[in-house]
Design a protein around this motif. Structure first.
Motif, PDB file in Angstrom:
ATOM      1  N   ASN A 165       0.763  -1.225   0.349  1.00  0.00           N
ATOM      2  CA  ASN A 165      -0.211  -0.198  -0.176  1.00  0.00           C
ATOM      3  C   ASN A 165       1.160   1.241   0.178  1.00  0.00           C
ATOM      4  OD1 ASN A 165       0.546  -0.486   2.483  1.00  0.00           O
ATOM      5  ND2 ASN A 165      -1.112   0.268   3.499  1.00  0.00           N
ATOM      6  N   GLU A 166       2.110   1.214   0.793  1.00  0.00           N
ATOM      7  CA  GLU A 166       3.509   2.028   0.988  1.00  0.00           C
ATOM      8  C   GLU A 166       3.815   2.445  -0.782  1.00  0.00           C
ATOM      9  OE1 GLU A 166       4.901   5.758   2.374  1.00  0.00           O
ATOM     10  OE2 GLU A 166       3.020   4.911   2.773  1.00  0.00           O
ATOM     11  N   CYS A 191       2.058   1.753  -3.295  1.00  0.00           N
ATOM     12  CA  CYS A 191       1.526   1.995  -4.013  1.00  0.00           C
ATOM     13  C   CYS A 191       1.424   3.653  -4.226  1.00  0.00           C
ATOM     14  CB  CYS A 191       0.095   1.118  -4.225  1.00  0.00           C
ATOM     15  SG  CYS A 191      -0.249  -0.099  -5.287  1.00  0.00           S
ATOM     16  N   ARG A 192       1.007   4.285  -2.865  1.00  0.00           N
ATOM     17  CA  ARG A 192       0.785   5.585  -2.413  1.00  0.00           C
ATOM     18  C   ARG A 192       2.093   6.290  -3.044  1.00  0.00           C
ATOM     19  NH1 ARG A 192       3.103   8.962   0.155  1.00  0.00           N
ATOM     20  NH2 ARG A 192       4.625   8.275   1.180  1.00  0.00           N
ATOM     21  N   LYS A 193       3.441   5.518  -3.264  1.00  0.00           N
ATOM     22  CA  LYS A 193       3.447   6.232  -3.358  1.00  0.00           C
ATOM     23  C   LYS A 193       4.340   6.404  -5.626  1.00  0.00           C
ATOM     24  CE  LYS A 193       8.166   6.600  -1.359  1.00  0.00           C
ATOM     25  NZ  LYS A 193       9.616   6.982  -1.283  1.00  0.00           N
ATOM     26  N   SER A 252       1.402   5.706  -7.241  1.00  0.00           N
ATOM     27  CA  SER A 252       0.658   7.233  -7.432  1.00  0.00           C
ATOM     28  C   SER A 252       1.120   8.664  -7.848  1.00  0.00           C
ATOM     29  CB  SER A 252      -0.101   7.378  -6.251  1.00  0.00           C
ATOM     30  OG  SER A 252      -0.125   7.955  -5.490  1.00  0.00           O
ATOM     31  N   SER A 287      -0.495   2.128 -10.359  1.00  0.00           N
ATOM     32  CA  SER A 287      -0.951   3.390  -9.404  1.00  0.00           C
ATOM     33  C   SER A 287       0.020   4.032 -10.125  1.00  0.00           C
ATOM     34  CB  SER A 287       0.313   2.817  -8.191  1.00  0.00           C
ATOM     35  OG  SER A 287      -0.624   2.001  -7.336  1.00  0.00           O
TER      36      SER A 287
END
Length: 194
Positions: free
Chosen positions: A111-112, A114-116, A118, A159
């Motif tokens: 999840n982290e 993917c956040r980065k 994105s 992402s």
């Protein structure tokens, strides 16, 4: 682009680049073989983002986003107009993989990561779309090598995002928006001659 530099341009060593800010990676057409032309692509993106940010009360684009651009290598000063395998591997290893690792080079939780990722948007023109496609295919292979499952690789790939103006081809391994202009005489004549 770097507004603190005299000409707002700074050569970037991807191995030294690190930022948690969103980043727009510009990959122009095959004529992007000089720092001036790469800087010009960055300026187009900067002007567009400045319009969006001013609407929301933000004055400086670079306080919120990094804009970097690729320069294609040349052979004896002759336009090559595409990246070598080494160029692609360098981008994957020193930009994309680095973004999903912590300071100890350990992979981040999905999840982290993917956040980065994105925060990565590609802005491409013409041949640039083909080059980003090659980069992202190499990234996918590297993700598999690092032990991600196919589903996790797909999640990570989705992402990122690409905005492509006048691409040579359509279709993408990452989410993308393709833009063509009916007012662009060069594009229209190319389509008529097919």
């Amino acid at each position: 682009r770097n507004l603190d530099k005299v000409n707002h341009w700074q050569r970037l060593n991807l191995g030294e680049y690190s930022s948690d800010k969103p980043v727009v990676v510009c990959v122009g057409g095959n004529g992007t073989i000089s720092e001036d032309s790469a800087n010009g692509v960055c300026k187009l993106v900067e002007n567009y983002l400045q319009l969006l940010f001013k609407k929301n009360g933000v004055n400086r684009v670079y306080d919120n986003v990094d804009i970097i651009s690729a320069v294609y290598p040349t052979i004896d000063g002759t336009e090559k107009g595409k990246f070598s395998k080494e160029d692609i591997d360098n981008f994957v290893d020193n930009f994309l993989i680095k973004r999903i690792q912590n300071e100890n080079d350990e992979l981040l939780p999905l999840n982290e990561a993917c956040r980065k990722l994105s925060g990565v948007t590609f802005f491409t023109f013409c041949r640039g779309h083909l080059e980003v496609d090659k980069i992202m295919r190499a990234f996918y292979k590297e993700l598999k090598t690092l032990g991600y499952s196919r589903q996790e690789c797909d999640i990570l790939m989705f992402s990122t995002f690409e905005i492509s103006y006048a691409p040579l081809t359509y279709g993408s391994v990452i989410p993308a928006m393709f833009v063509d202009s009916k007012q662009d005489e060069m594009l229209n004549s190319a389509w008529k001659n097919k």
